[in-house]
Structures are given as structure tokens and as C-alpha cells.
Design an enzyme around this catalytic site. Structure first.
Site, short mmCIF file in Angstrom:
data_model
loop_
_atom_site.label_atom_id
_atom_site.label_comp_id
_atom_site.label_asym_id
_atom_site.label_seq_id
_atom_site.Cartn_x
_atom_site.Cartn_y
_atom_site.Cartn_z
CE LYS A 217 -7.49 2.79 1.02
NZ LYS A 217 -7.39 3.45 2.32
NE ARG B 148 -8.87 12.90 -3.41
CZ ARG B 148 -8.09 12.29 -2.50
NH1 ARG B 148 -6.84 12.66 -2.35
NH2 ARG B 148 -8.57 11.30 -1.78
CD GLU C 241 -9.78 4.44 -0.65
OE1 GLU C 241 -8.90 5.20 -0.19
OE2 GLU C 241 -10.62 3.88 0.05
CG ASP C 242 -7.68 7.56 -3.71
OD1 ASP C 242 -7.84 8.16 -2.63
OD2 ASP C 242 -6.69 6.85 -3.95
CG ASN D 90 -0.45 8.85 2.35
OD1 ASN D 90 0.58 8.77 3.00
ND2 ASN D 90 -1.63 8.54 2.86
CG ASP E 169 -10.30 4.73 3.89
OD1 ASP E 169 -10.59 4.62 5.10
OD2 ASP E 169 -9.15 4.56 3.47
CG ASP E 170 -10.17 9.12 -0.01
OD1 ASP E 170 -9.02 8.74 0.20
OD2 ASP E 170 -10.85 8.72 -0.98
CE1 TYR F 245 -3.93 1.66 -0.52
CE2 TYR F 245 -3.41 2.87 1.47
CZ TYR F 245 -4.18 2.71 0.34
OH TYR F 245 -5.17 3.60 0.04
#
Length: 647
Positions: free
Chosen positions: A266, A248, A338-339, A503, A361-362, A195
Site C-alpha cells: 500500500k 483478514r 488495513e485488513d 480479491n 481502506d476496506d 499489489y
């Protein structure tokens, strides 16, 4: 041959578990109208599968088969609502045998190339005879423990992180159980490989390192046929979906279809850290194009070579996807966004949180793990959340999500109105401090954080005027916590709390060394990506990592094992409190505000138990009755990657 009168393989001694061949609903109950008989006579090397009725099968015909494991109340709960034990592997004891089957029994060359059942050189002599493996393997037999030692040496020989990543992905494609065994036993070493930060580079170069597909790719070409695409996936009992549209990816921007590395990574952690069965996990990439010019001009790019779809076209595709997922997998499948870019992330979460089991999650995962770190940090600096002032650099998904959860927890602790609590939380975006004079031009998710203050454009000026006790970076912009900024925080606070969360490592607002050095060793520091220990004036500082992997695997397990149907903010608060409670005095003495990852499965079990308990309290859980000991129940639900013996 397979009888057409039934389309399910049902629980019995031949197969300790059930699975629908045609994707229909599972039969329930202890008895079965049909059982599976696996035949492999000496003159038929391929073997066959036949369905017989119980009346036709005498006990003496199956006297050599192990006794079925009795169903218990707890077992029934696990198979009904926890990570589903499709193959009966966890319900069987270690000395009992399971059959490596899909639709037919896997054997020979096919078995060696099935990652779900392949054991490599760990196949026993008896198994090599029973499954026609003689000559297909070298003659030696080694244990899984020896294989783990061999594989970690193999991974360590690579100096480039991306090469280590590719070695791990290759192992996952060859031997699933060995992959997870290796990851669990060396989690602190391998987590940065599978990850962040390495997965960021992997996504950037996904087109050139792409070997075989993982997960489902749903593009604009499949509009109107998404349900059909979902049914192409071989596993039918899906419990967790991680989905991205690649716009993103971490702090790297629009990587389009190549963002698939994120859902794959993930879900690897869902299994390794949270114990969710691999077969219950489904990574998905929604490909609506990309605005990344370099990808559009790259002949190795694996996605649609067109500009991103937006507006109604995008919304219609996502709605069809969400509807199809619920139709195909049911009410209780967890969909983790996610993203996604800010403008879509907030809209999707708001639109579907009341109709689906969704989690971003973000926004929510990051908020929960940061809140846990702050609650733990209070034991080092004193006071409670209401006594502190927070300043964020970054006002996107992560920044506003963290700010809102801090406000919710503070309001809960003090019984103060949420609007009043928010006044202690300040955000800086690309145009400076978010203040009331800018309110009309702000995006809707930033407006709650606009307070009365004169405009401030530089971060260091905001630090000097707001005088925060906590500085949090979620900007995705590397090295923005300059020496001037850190020194200003240190001049205001005896122990400044500095969280550099962006990150991958290259995008981190500052390094651990910079934080400790510029604060004269007084900072309480944690980052999104890992940093090595830092020595300053003879003292060794061990930086913490505010990694979402602390939260989402246990959080997801808690939702699954309780049959929760909606995500409530109180579930996130419960997860934060459970994580903070796992930080020991020994950790605090080292300046850590997060526990070590070596105990992550135990931590995940406690988080799952806390989340499930809150879900039962709120009436959101459907798995009844509630287990008496939720921690033990969580541990019993966890997938274990030890090899099983094959009959």
C-alpha cells in the site's frame, strides 16, 4: 564530530533541508544558528561532519557550493504541511547538488548499499571520485532511463508472478528511486505485481521469501513499550502509517504477521501513485498471534506462535499503539487501517475517528472507488443513483461501507432521509437476504440494511425477487456469480451493472469473460483484480478495475497537503466525484467506468485537490492560507524519483 550544543541539522547551502538527529521538533524560519560542513580531505577517506556557527564560516569558504534555493510562500507550505522535503531534494533545481547524508556523509561501499541514495551504474565519473566509488563499480556510466529499460526486461523474464514480485522487492531494497521510476513508468503492468493479486500469494508465503524486515513489527511482547518501538524507526517525519493485524488479508483469511506485505505494498502505491515521499511512510504490523493452524505449525512462520489475543488484551494493545503514534508523530499523521477482521475494523474506526486522523481502506476506500464507478456508469445506463436498486453479495466491511456511501451520496443528491434511501439497497450474507425477521441476531453494522421482506436463501432467488439494476460482490467467495445469476441480471436489465470486487483473482465472484458471455455482451463490468480484455461475438470488451489504488493515494495526499486533522464522509464523496470526473468519452466508448492507470498521478492530483478543497470548506484543514490552485499545489507536493546529483 557533531556538536552537542544543537541536535538539528538545519537548512543552509550545505544541506538544503533540515532533519532532527535526536527526533525533536524542527526549527522553523529562514535563518540557522548552525550549518553543516562536510569535510573529506585526501588523507581522510571516511569524511566527517562538523557543525559551525555562521560567524565562523566566511562566504569565500563556500564559494564552490551552489546557492541555496530561496524560500517562497508556496515552498513554505510544502515543507510545513505537504510531503516534507527532508533532504531538500525537491526544493533544489535539477542542476543543483544535494548531499547524500544520514548522520554522516555516505560514501564508498556504504553508499552503494543505501537504497535511498544508491544509483548503481548511474553514478557519474565525478561522483565516483568524490565518494570513493572507483573500483567498486564497473567502469561504464548509464542513465536512469537505461536502467529502467534494463529492469523491466529483467522483471519480464520471469513467468511466475511471485518471482516478479520478489524481483521488484529486491530492487526496492537496493535502489529506491529506480524502483519508483520503474513502477511509475510501467504502472499498468507492475501494479498487479506489487499489489493485488500477487501480494496475496506473497503474504501466504512471506515466511519462506522473507529476506530482510520492512516496516515495524509490534507484538504483544512490546506491550507497555510501543512508544519506544516507534522511536526505533529511523525516519522521524512520518505522515502516513498503514497498519494491519493480519486477521483478514484480502480474501485469504488470517495470515498473522505475514500480512506485512499489505502495508508495504500500500505504501509503495502511496509514493508511486500519490507522490507521498517514501521516507514519510511507515508500514506496521500488529502481531497478536494467529488462529491459522498451518502457520502455527510452520517452522518458517515469522510471527508469534500463539492464538490470537482478543477482548481487553487486544483493545489495550491497540489503544497504546494509537496513543503512542499520536504522541510520537503528532495530530496530523494519517493512520490507515488495513485488513482487520470485521469485528475489529468497525470498532476501531468508530472509536478513533473523532480523536485521530484515521481511514479504513476496506470500508471507506473501497466504498469511494465503487461509488465513483457507479457515478460514471450512470452515463452509460442513464438515470441517477436514486433510480437504481442495489444488491450486494457480502455484508462485511466492504459491502456495508459501499452501501453506506451510496446511501449518503443519494441522500445528498435527492435531499431524502438516509433511512428512506437505504431501502433501495439490499445485502445478502452467508445466511441469505438480510431482512427484518433476522434483525435481533445481526451484527450491529448489518442492522441498517434489514428491510421488510420474506427470507431468501439463494442469491439467484434474491436477484429474481429484488430485481436489482446493480449487482455487487464483496463476499470473498470465488465463482458465486454463477451463470444462472448473471443470466437473471441480464433478463431484468438491458445493461446490468456487475461489480465482482473480491480479491485476489481466485476469490473474484466471476471472471470478466463469464460476465460478458453470460450477459450476451451487455454487462457493464468491473472487478477488484485485473482481468484481460475479452472478445465476444467479434467485439473486444476491456474490463474495468475497481481498484482502491485509484482513491487512497490521492486521498491521503489531499489530507497531508491541507493539514487535515479528521476524516469526514464528505471527503470520501469528494474523492469519488473527482475520480468519476476523470473518465473520458473515449473510456466510455470502450465500456470503461474507470480511467486508465497510465494517468494515475494526474488523477491522484485532482482527487487530492478535491479532498483538500472540501477539507478547507468544512474547516478541517490547518494548512493556511489555502493555496489558490490546489491541483498545481498537489502536483508540486508530489515526490519524483529522478536521480539527483551529489556534491
Amino acid at each position: 564530530m557533531i556538536s552537542s550544543s544543537s541536535c538539528s541539522f538545519l537548512s543552509n547551502s550545505a544541506v538544503a533541508g533540515s532533519r532532527s538527529i535526536c527526533g525533536g521538533a524542527q526549527r522553523k524560519g529562514p535563518s540557522s544558528p548552525f550549518r553543516v560542513v562536510c569535510l573529506a580531505p585526501s588523507n581522510d577517506r571516511s569524511g566527517s561532519v562538523v557543525l559551525d556557527s555562521p560567524a565562523a564560516v566566511k562566504k569565500e569558504q563556500i564559494r564552490n557550493e551552489p546557492t541555496s534555493v530561496p524560500d517562497t510562500a508556496e515552498e513554505e507550505q510544502v515543507s510545513a504541511g505537504g510531503p516534507r522535503d527532508v533532504y531538500g531534494e525537491d526544493r533544489a533545481t535539477e542542476d543543483q547538488f544535494v548531499t547524500p547524508w544520514n548522520v554522516s556523509v555516505a560514501s564508498g561501499y556504504t553508499l552503494l548499499r543505501d537504497p535511498h541514495f544508491n544509483k548503481g551504474l548511474a553514478f557519474t565519473e565525478k561522483e565516483r571520485d568524490a565518494h570513493y566509488l572507483r573500483g567498486l563499480l564497473p567502469p561504464t556510466v548509464i542513465s536512469q532511463e537505461t536502467q529502467v529499460k534494463k529492469m523491466i526486461q529483467h522483471v519480464r523474464q520471469y513467468q511466475v508472478p511471485l518471482q516478479k514480485y520478489m524481483a521488484m522487492m529486491d530492487l526496492q531494497e537496493r535502489n529506491e528511486r529506480l524502483f519508483y521510476k520503474l513502477l511509475i513508468e510501467h504502472v499498468e503492468e507492475l501494479l498487479p505485481v506489487v499489489y493485488t493479486p500477487t501480494v496475496g500469494e506473497a503474504c501466504q508465503k512471506y515466511g519462506s521469501i522473507f529476506m530482510r524486515p520492512q516496516g515495524l513489527y509490534i507484538s504483544l511482547k512490546e506491550k507497555g513499550r510501543i512508544l519506544e518501538v516507534l522511536r526505533n524507526w529511523p525516519e522521524k517525519n512520518i505522515q502516513v502509517i498503514v497498519v494491519t493485524d493480519g486477521e483478514r488479508i484480502l480474501g485469504l483469511g488470517d495470515l498473522g504477521c505475514q500480512g506485512m506485505g499489505i502495508p508495504v505494498g500500500k505504501l509503495s502505491l502511496y509514493t508511486a501513485l500519490g507522490g507521498v515521499r517514501p521516507s514519510a511512510c511507515l508500514p506496521i504490523t500488529i502481531d497478536v498471534g494467529t488462529n491459522n493452524e498451518s502457520l502455527l505449525n510452520d517452522e518458517l512462520y515469522i510471527g508469534l506462535k500463539q492464538r490470537r489475543a482478543t477482548g481487553q488484551e487486544y483493545a489495550e494493545l491497540m489503544h497504546e499503539f494509537m496513543t503512542a503514534v499520536k504522541q510520537n508523530y503528532g495530530e496530523k499523521v494519517l493512520i490507515q487501517f488495513e485488513d482487520f477482521a470485521n469485528h475489529n475494523a468497525f470498532d476501531l474506526l468508530e472509536k478513533y475517528r473523532s480523536t485521530h486522523l484515521v481511514f479504513n481502506d476496506d470500508i471507506q476506500g473501497t466504498a469511494s472507488v465503487v461509488l465513483a464507478g457507479l457515478v460514471a456508469a450512470l452515463k452509460l445506463v442513464g438515470g441517477n443513483l436514486a433510480d437504481h436498486r442495489f444488491l450486494f453479495l457480502g455484508a462485511g466491511e466492504a459491502g456495508t461501507g459501499i452501501a453506506e456511501l451510496i446511501a449518503l451520496e443519494t441522500s445528498k443528491q435527492t435531499n431524502a432521509p438516509l433511512e428512506e434511501v437505504r431501502k433501495n439497497i439490499w445485502l445478502v450474507d452467508s445466511k441469505g437476504l438480510i431482512v427484518n425477521s433476522r434483525k435481533e441476531s445481526l451484527q450491529h453494522f448489518k442492522k441498517p440494511w434489514a428491510h421488510d421482506h420474506e427470507p431468501v436463501h439463494r442469491l439467484v432467488d434474491a436477484v429474481n425477487k429484488i430485481k436489482p439494476t446493480v449487482l455487487i460482490g464483496t463476499s470473498g467467495q470465488g465463482r458465486t456469480f454463477t451463470k444462472e445469476v448473471i443470466e437473471a441480471m441480464a433478463s431484468i436489465n438491458e445493461k446490468p451493472i456487475i461489480l465482482s470486487l473480491s480479491n485476489p483473482t481466485s476469490q473474484s465472484e466471476c471472471t470478466a469473460e463469464e460476465a460478458y458471455k453470460w450477459s450476451q455482451g451487455r454487462a457493464i463490468f468491473a472487478s477488484g483484480s485485473p482481468f484481460p480484455p475479452v472478445e465476444y461475438e467479434g467485439k473486444v470488451f476491456v474490463p474495468g478495475q475497481a481498484n482502491n489504488a485509484y482513491i487512497f493515494p490521492g486521498f491521503g495526499l489531499g489530507l497531508i497537503m491541507s493539514g487535515t486533522i479528521r476524516v469526514h464522509d464528505d471527503l470520501l464523496l469528494a474523492a469519488s466525484e473527482a475520480l468519476a470526473a476523470q473518465v473520458s468519452e473515449e473510456n466510455f466508448e470502450k465500456g470503461l467506468i474507470y480511467p486508465p492507470f497510465t494517468n494515475i498521478r494526474k488523477i491522484s492530483a485532482h482527487i487530492a485537490a478535491s479532498v483538500a478543497a472540501k477539507a478547507y470548506e468544512l474547516g478541517l484543514a490547518t494548512r493556511l492560507p489555502q493555496p489558490k490552485d490546489l491541483v498545481k499545489f498537489a502536483e508540486s507536493c508530489m515526490y519524483t524519483p529522478a536521480y539527483r546529483s551529489y556534491r
